[in-house]
Design a protein around this motif. Sequence first.
Motif, mmCIF file in Angstrom:
data_model
loop_
_atom_site.group_PDB
_atom_site.id
_atom_site.type_symbol
_atom_site.label_atom_id
_atom_site.label_comp_id
_atom_site.label_asym_id
_atom_site.label_seq_id
_atom_site.Cartn_x
_atom_site.Cartn_y
_atom_site.Cartn_z
ATOM 1 N N ILE A 177 0.821 -1.215 0.000
ATOM 2 C CA ILE A 177 0.000 0.000 0.000
ATOM 3 C C ILE A 177 0.850 1.259 0.000
ATOM 4 C CG2 ILE A 177 -0.243 0.316 2.500
ATOM 5 C CD1 ILE A 177 -3.254 0.891 1.924
ATOM 6 N N GLY A 178 2.110 1.143 0.422
ATOM 7 C CA GLY A 178 3.006 2.288 0.465
ATOM 8 C C GLY A 178 3.823 2.482 -0.795
ATOM 9 N N CYS A 179 3.519 1.704 -1.822
ATOM 10 C CA CYS A 179 4.257 1.826 -3.086
ATOM 11 C C CYS A 179 3.724 3.020 -3.864
ATOM 12 C CB CYS A 179 4.123 0.535 -3.887
ATOM 13 S SG CYS A 179 5.216 0.469 -5.326
ATOM 14 N N GLN A 180 4.132 4.207 -3.438
ATOM 15 C CA GLN A 180 3.680 5.462 -4.023
ATOM 16 C C GLN A 180 4.888 6.371 -4.259
ATOM 17 O OE1 GLN A 180 0.374 6.051 -4.698
ATOM 18 N NE2 GLN A 180 -0.137 4.002 -3.932
ATOM 19 N N ASN A 201 -1.006 -3.347 -9.232
ATOM 20 C CA ASN A 201 -1.733 -2.306 -9.959
ATOM 21 C C ASN A 201 -0.911 -1.038 -10.141
ATOM 22 O OD1 ASN A 201 -1.709 -1.415 -7.344
ATOM 23 N ND2 ASN A 201 -3.880 -0.913 -7.235
ATOM 24 N N GLN A 202 0.429 -1.139 -9.951
ATOM 25 C CA GLN A 202 1.288 0.024 -10.074
ATOM 26 C C GLN A 202 1.698 0.226 -11.534
ATOM 27 O OE1 GLN A 202 2.280 3.187 -9.258
ATOM 28 N NE2 GLN A 202 2.154 2.239 -7.245
ATOM 29 N N GLY A 203 0.733 0.605 -12.367
ATOM 30 C CA GLY A 203 1.000 0.886 -13.773
ATOM 31 C C GLY A 203 1.680 -0.270 -14.461
ATOM 32 N N ASN A 204 2.704 0.046 -15.259
ATOM 33 C CA ASN A 204 3.451 -0.982 -15.970
ATOM 34 C C ASN A 204 4.662 -1.462 -15.189
ATOM 35 O OD1 ASN A 204 1.752 -0.854 -18.252
ATOM 36 N ND2 ASN A 204 2.866 0.966 -19.001
ATOM 37 N N LEU A 205 4.940 -0.805 -14.070
ATOM 38 C CA LEU A 205 6.172 -1.110 -13.348
ATOM 39 C C LEU A 205 6.215 -2.562 -12.888
ATOM 40 C CD1 LEU A 205 8.839 -0.076 -12.260
ATOM 41 C CD2 LEU A 205 7.648 0.677 -10.191
#
Length: 377
Positions: A177-180, A201-205
């Motif tokens: 959840i902190g992957c921002q 769900n972090q884009g294409n990363l």
Amino acid sequence: MKLKPKITIADHFAVIQDPRIDRRKRHNLIDIMMIAICAVICGADGWVGIETYGCAKYEWLKTFLELPNGIPSHDTFARVFAQINPQQFQSCFLDWIKSIQKLTNGEVVAIDGKTLRGSYDQSSAQSAIVMVSAWATVNKLVLGQVKVDEKSNEITAIPELLKVLELSGCIVTIDAIGCQKEIVKLITQQNADYVITLKKNQGNLYDEVEKLFHLSINTGFQGIQCSTYRTEEVGHGRHEIRNYLMLSDIPERLDPDSIWLKLNSVGMVESVRKVDGKTTVETRYFISSIENNAKQFANCVRSHWGIENSLHWILDVALREDDCRIRKDNAPQNFALLRQIAVNLLTKEKRVKRGIKNKQFLATMDDNYLARVLALA
């Protein structure tokens, strides 16, 4: 040379503004706070318990508190802690932590949220409160905590916590959840490193990291710096192997615009677990600012879950946090901080080689021991 007087825990919390406007206050705010701290250290888990402790220990408490009108009632404790500004309380807590402990260079600081299940109130449609805490995994101390806004989630609370901590030289670990990007930015601005679980769900990363690991493994890591580490555990009918793999010299396709600050490496953990003849395999990916060191990466990943075993478990089992029914106004947040103070003080006391629960029991029976825990003696 004249020695400076020792600053006690009471001195740190004495600066909190008294929220009461009644000029006929019968009890000093610092007396109320110190009785509560002592009582929670000894196992009190509510306002009646705090009053009961105060009445039983009146003569001892009188040796260092004024108590002009005796011990406050449980209603007084409830009313005052419902009104105390939690931000002021937190600020005093942070100043106190800085005075008693310095973080070691490279220490892993785990940040994670915990739901106070007893704070849920169906009758008033009040959701259970979630607190995000920072845990120093080597020193085993709570460094700070922030309440998650009722209409938000941990993504908004984590930055608020990071802003008030001193993390220079530390490695901050956070789950998915902190992957921002903003959270990564705040960590690096404090001259700290990070190891953060990558969200699907972090884009294409996420997809690009997964592809990079598959390609690197299949091509024998050509053109990519890598390191590996392996652990194996057997016990209680469980056999688990963890393979840690770290890649650096990351191709620009992972972050061509450098929007993830200090993204120096990516990590993978493959956990192969066999229980009762059944084998399961789990793979997780991480982004990190640390250099290519799979053993250090493994320590960060494993240390992160220490917040569950060394803090959350103690709060629930020894201090019965999930059973606490305190719900009104600022009281749940402030009582949660009382528990954090108790955990830190009991953990910091090293002479008695016992668990937290038995230390609480000893503090209840032995005033001299409690004085030592409080550093009053």
